[in-house]
Design an enzyme around this catalytic site. Structure first.
Site, short mmCIF file in Angstrom:
data_model
loop_
_atom_site.label_atom_id
_atom_site.label_comp_id
_atom_site.label_asym_id
_atom_site.label_seq_id
_atom_site.Cartn_x
_atom_site.Cartn_y
_atom_site.Cartn_z
N SER A 116 -4.45 -2.40 4.90
CA SER A 116 -4.03 -1.90 3.58
C SER A 116 -2.61 -1.34 3.62
CB SER A 116 -4.99 -0.80 3.14
OG SER A 116 -4.48 -0.13 2.02
N TYR A 140 -8.36 7.31 4.21
CA TYR A 140 -8.57 5.86 4.10
C TYR A 140 -7.46 5.11 4.84
CZ TYR A 140 -8.49 1.21 1.98
OH TYR A 140 -8.45 -0.15 1.78
N LYS A 144 -7.61 2.64 8.33
CA LYS A 144 -7.11 1.25 8.39
C LYS A 144 -6.07 1.12 9.51
CE LYS A 144 -9.46 -0.77 5.15
NZ LYS A 144 -10.26 -2.00 5.37
N1 UFG Z 1 -3.55 4.52 -12.45
C1 UFG Z 1 -3.54 5.19 -13.65
N2 UFG Z 1 -4.74 5.39 -14.27
C2 UFG Z 1 -5.92 4.95 -13.76
C3 UFG Z 1 -5.91 4.23 -12.53
C4 UFG Z 1 -4.70 4.05 -11.91
O1 UFG Z 1 -2.50 5.63 -14.15
O2 UFG Z 1 -6.98 5.17 -14.37
C5 UFG Z 1 -2.27 4.27 -11.78
C6 UFG Z 1 -2.20 4.93 -10.41
O3 UFG Z 1 -1.71 6.24 -10.51
C7 UFG Z 1 -1.26 3.99 -9.69
C8 UFG Z 1 -1.53 2.62 -10.31
O4 UFG Z 1 -2.16 2.90 -11.56
O5 UFG Z 1 0.05 4.34 -9.97
C9 UFG Z 1 -2.44 1.76 -9.48
O6 UFG Z 1 -3.58 2.50 -9.13
P1 UFG Z 1 -4.87 1.87 -8.42
O7 UFG Z 1 -5.86 2.97 -8.27
O8 UFG Z 1 -5.27 0.65 -9.15
O9 UFG Z 1 -4.33 1.40 -7.01
P2 UFG Z 1 -3.55 2.22 -5.89
O10 UFG Z 1 -2.13 1.79 -5.96
O11 UFG Z 1 -3.82 3.65 -5.92
O12 UFG Z 1 -4.31 1.73 -4.61
C10 UFG Z 1 -4.19 0.44 -4.08
C11 UFG Z 1 -5.51 0.01 -3.49
C12 UFG Z 1 -5.90 0.94 -2.37
C13 UFG Z 1 -4.81 1.01 -1.39
C14 UFG Z 1 -3.50 1.36 -2.05
C15 UFG Z 1 -2.37 1.29 -1.10
O13 UFG Z 1 -6.48 0.00 -4.48
O14 UFG Z 1 -7.06 0.47 -1.75
O15 UFG Z 1 -3.21 0.47 -3.10
O16 UFG Z 1 -1.63 2.44 -1.24
F1 UFG Z 1 -5.08 1.95 -0.47
#
Ligand code: UFG
Length: 318
Positions: A116, A140, A144
């Site tokens: 990841s 997490y 990884k």
């Molecule tokens: N976000 C929102 N509202 C929500 C959900 C997400 O504003 O309800 C934003 C988050 O703050 C982020 C973006 O949308 O800026 C993407 O969020 P996600 O939760 O979809 O994904 P992440 O970037 O947090 O996480 C992803 C993978 C993880 C991995 C990570 C690597 O899902 O498994 O990238 O940093 F660890």
């Protein structure tokens, strides 16, 4: 043709990998404890072993007859990992150690691992290449990274041929012809499904609009799950000699949360109810992959757009 053990083969990414492997003519054994995976996502053409990664004897049994492994199994929620770090160490690190031990005892030496971008932490650079220092900011990401390190050791000590694929933001779904395989998480935390689920009474919470980005919302690199799995199948086919290689999988370009919302509004033809919330702990402002290594080593570039990811996720939604 190979016989591939797919751990986590009832989950979102693993089930799509199993389907694509079967379509390509490989044999597949799925290993999953159904703790977060779904029985209905398991392809009936695959052999299925229902067990935990902590059950080494079941792993050994499942490995028999296989010549390679795609290891997707494990826990994958950043927030949950902060609340339950021991669980993540146990399932992700000890579970992966068991997979490698079972491989060794059964004479299997080829593995593609689901790593990841969380291993990179909060990078100051964009795009991020694989030689960027790994400094994970949550348990997490730590788990990884530990497994990536374990794979390097085992490549040297046990002669494994291993590739860690570091995913950025995976999205989209696959239509098998009879059903959709997609993201059916409970609880759902990922942006695209949350955007699609938003209603007036339950609006999408935008985690901060004061980030140092052009529109103030976080930028991420979204890659379609079908493109992602194509890279896995190529990586598996290239595993011949002992060694360990780390390759980023993303699109190489970023979209802000606001841009994802606007794209979904166009596709759905309606507005997405949103409300601005505070920043989410541990979120980096910008996370974009350099995919030069994937292009060079795997001759791979993603072909599916953000729009097709949103469209497919929408069609798959249950
Ligand atoms: N976000 C929102 N509202 C929500 C959900 C997400 O504003 O309800 C934003 C988050 O703050 C982020 C973006 O949308 O800026 C993407 O969020 P996600 O939760 O979809 O994904 P992440 O970037 O947090 O996480 C992803 C993978 C993880 C991995 C990570 C690597 O899902 O498994 O990238 O940093 F660890």
């Amino acid at each position: 043709m190979s016989h591939v053990l797919v751990t986590g083969g009832a989950g979102y990414i693993g089930s799509i990998a199993a389907f694509q492997l079967l379509e390509a003519g490989h044999d597949v054994t799925i290993f999953d404890d159904l703790s977060t995976g779904h029985l209905e996502s398991i392809d009936s053409r695959a052999r299925f072993v229902e067990a935990s990664l902590l059950d080494i004897s079941k792993l050994r049994g499942a490995m028999s007859g296989c010549d390679s492994v795609m290891h997707f199994g494990g826990k994958s929620l950043v927030g949950e990992s902060v609340a339950k770090p021991e669980l993540y160490m146990q399932i992700n690190v000890e579970g992966s150690r068991n997979v490698l031990d079972a491989m060794k005892s059964e004479g299997v030496s080829r593995i593609v691992f689901s790593s990841s971008a969380a291993t990179y932490g909060e990078p100051s650079a964009a795009p991020i290449s694989e030689d960027y220092e790994a400094l994970p900011t949550n348990p997490y990401g730590v788990t990884k990274l530990r497994v990536d390190e374990l794979l390097s050791e085992r490549a040297t000590v046990d002669g494994f041929a291993a590739t860690s694929l570091r995913y950025f933001n995976v999205a989209g779904a696959l239509n098998t012809g009879s059903k959709w395989l997609g993201e059916f998480h409970n609880p759902e935390t990922h942006l695209i499904p949350k955007v699609l689920q938003a209603t007036v009474s339950n609006p999408l919470k935008v985690f901060g609009n004061d980030w140092p980005t052009p529109d103030g919302t976080c930028i991420r690199d979204y890659v379609h799950v079908v493109d992602l799995i194509e890279a896995h199948i190529t990586a598996l086919g290239q595993l011949v000699n002992p060694g360990h290689c780390i390759i980023n999988l993303g699109s190489g370009s970023g979209y802000s949360v606001q841009e994802v919302i606007s794209a979904a509004e166009k596709i759905l033809g309606r507005s997405i109810p949103t409300e601005i919330d505070s920043r989410r702990a541990g979120d980096p402002a910008v996370l974009v992959a350099s995919i030069e290594k994937a292009q060079k080593e795997l001759n791979w570039s993603p072909t599916r757009s953000l729009e097709s990811m949103i469209q497919d996720s929408h069609k798959a939604a249950r």
